[in-house]
Scaffold this motif. Structure first.
Motif, short mmCIF file in Angstrom:
data_model
loop_
_atom_site.label_atom_id
_atom_site.label_comp_id
_atom_site.label_asym_id
_atom_site.label_seq_id
_atom_site.Cartn_x
_atom_site.Cartn_y
_atom_site.Cartn_z
N HIS A 97 0.84 -1.20 0.00
CA HIS A 97 0.00 0.00 0.00
C HIS A 97 0.88 1.25 0.00
N GLU A 155 -2.02 11.59 4.87
CA GLU A 155 -1.84 11.35 3.44
C GLU A 155 -0.39 11.53 3.04
N ARG A 201 -2.25 9.35 -1.12
CA ARG A 201 -2.79 8.10 -0.61
C ARG A 201 -2.77 8.16 0.91
N SER A 202 -3.64 7.38 1.55
CA SER A 202 -3.62 7.33 3.00
C SER A 202 -2.29 6.75 3.48
N GLU A 250 -4.27 4.07 7.54
CA GLU A 250 -5.00 2.99 6.88
C GLU A 250 -5.04 1.71 7.72
#
Length: 329
Positions: free
Chosen positions: A41, A95, A99-100, A105
Motif C-alpha cells: 500500500h 496522506e 494516498r492514506s 489505513e
C-alpha cells in the motif's frame, strides 16, 4: 537548471525506477503476508527513487555496471521508506503522495512494525551474499541509519525549544537528511570495490547534496505552494520546526527577530503564519538559506572532480544534484 540537465536527471531516475522497483517488490515478498499488504500500500504511492538512482549511478561512475549497485539501491529505498512510514506517525500525517498513510489505513501499531520490518529487510538484502564489499556496505547503511534516527530525534526535541543555533540546525539536518543521501551515493561505489578515495569523494558529494536538498526543502516549508508541497502554506512554521530560515533569523538581534520570536512562542493562527513569513523574508533569512543551498551544491559538485569517474555516470550525478535542489525562486 538547463532543460538538458533536467532531461538527463529525469531519464536517469526513470531508468532507476525500472530497475529497482521489481527488485524492491521481490524483496518485500520475503516479509510475512500480514506485513506485505501495508508495505505494498505504501510503495504503491511511488516516489522519485532518487536514493536508489544515486546508488546505481555511483556504481557505474566507479567503473562497474549499474547492476552491481542494485542491492544497495534496494536497501537504501527500504530504509528511506521505513523512515517515511514512521515520520508520518510522528507528524500525524494522514496522506502521502495522495494516498492514506500506513498508520491512517492500518493503525499506528501496524505502521511501527512495518517500518521496523523494512529496516531489517534492508540489511538482509545487502548481506544475502556476505562478501567483503557487502559487509562494508551494510556497515555504511547501519551507520547512516543511526545518524538519520538521531537527526529525527533532535528535530523533534527542537520543536519545544525557543530557538536553536544555526550550527545545531545544520547538525540536525546533516543527520536527518544528509547521512542517508551520502550513504546512497557511497553504496554503489563500495559494492563496486572502488578505491577509498573514490568512495570518500562520492560520500562527500552526497553529504553536501543532502544539506543543499534540505535547505531547499526548508524554503518550501515556509514559502512553498501547497500545490507543489502537498502541505498548507507555512506548514513548518505552524509545527514550530526550527528549520534553517528560522534558525538564521533567530540568530539576529533586531526588532523583526524579537517579533518573530514572540510569534513562535505560541500557536500560530493563519495570520500569524503569514506575518512570520514576511518577517523571515524581510530579515534576509530566505536569501541566506538560498545562498547556503547554492554553496553546498557547489561543494557537492566540486567533490566529484577530486577523483577520476566515468564521464557519463558522472554527468548523471551532476544532473540529479541540480534536479533535486531546483527551486521556484
Amino acid at each position: 537548471m538547463t532543460s538538458n540537465a533536467n532531461d538527463i536527471a529525469s531519464a536517469t531516475l526513470a531508468r532507476a525506477a525500472l530497475v529497482v522497483t521489481p527488485a524492491l517488490d521481490e524483496a518485500v515478498k520475503r516479509l510475512s503476508p500480514s506485513l506485505q499488504v501495508p508495505v505494498q500500500h505504501h510503495l504503491a504511492g511511488g516516489g522519485k527513487r532518487v536514493r536508489a538512482a544515486l546508488s546505481l549511478v555511483s556504481a557505474a561512475a566507479a567503473g562497474a555496471t549499474e547492476e552491481i549497485g542494485v542491492p544497495g539501491a534496494v536497501a537504501i529505498e527500504l530504509v528511506h521508506n521505513f523512515s517515511l512510514i514512521h515520520d508520518d506517525i510522528i507528524d500525524g500525517d494522514t496522506e502521502r503522495r495522495h494516498r492514506s498513510t500506513v498508520w491512517a489505513e492500518f493503525g499506528t501499531g501496524s505502521a511501527i512494525i512495518v517500518g521496523d520490518a523494512l529496516a531489517t529487510l534492508a540489511l538482509q538484502v545487502v548481506l544475502d551474499e556476505p562478501t567483503p564489499e557487502r559487509v562494508r556496505a551494510a556497515s555504511c547503511l547501519v551507520g547512516a541509519t543511526q545518524l538519520m534516527i538521531a537527526g529525527q530525534a533532535d528535530d523533534m526535541a527542537f520543536e519545544s525549544r525557543a530557538s536553536v543555533t544555526v550550527e545545531e540546525c545544520l547538525a540536525m539536518e546533516s543527520g536527518k537528511t544528509s547521512a542517508l543521501l551520502s550513504c546512497a551515493v557511497s553504496l554503489g561505489a563500495i559494492l563496486a570495490g572502488a578505491p577509498d578515495a573514490t568512495v570518500a569523494a562520492l560520500s562527500e558529494f552526497g553529504s553536501h547534496l543532502g544539506t543543499a536538498f534540505q535547505a531547499v526543502d526548508d524554503l518550501l516549508g515556509v514559502w512553498g505552494e501547497p500545490a507543489r508541497t502537498g502541505k498548507p502554506v507555512g506548514s513548518d512554521l505552524s509545527q514550530h520546526k526550527k528549520t534553517l530560515p528560522v534558525s538564521l533569523a533567530l540568530a539576529r538581534t533586531d526588532e523583526r527577530t524579537a517579533e518573530l520570536r514572540r510569534l513562535l512562542e505560541n500557536d500560530l493562527a493563519p495570520a500569524d503564519v503569514e506575518r512570520a513569513r514576511v518577517l523571515l523574508e524581510e530579515c534576509g533569512a530566505r536569501k541566506e538559506t538560498v545562498a547556503l543551498a547554492d554553496a553546498h551544491l557547489a561543494m557537492a559538485l566540486a567533490a566529484l572532480d577530486r577523483v577520476p569517474l566515468v564521464p557519463g555516470p558522472k554527468s548523471e550525478l551532476v544532473a540529479i544534484a541540480k534536479f533535486v535542489t531546483e527551486r521556484d525562486n
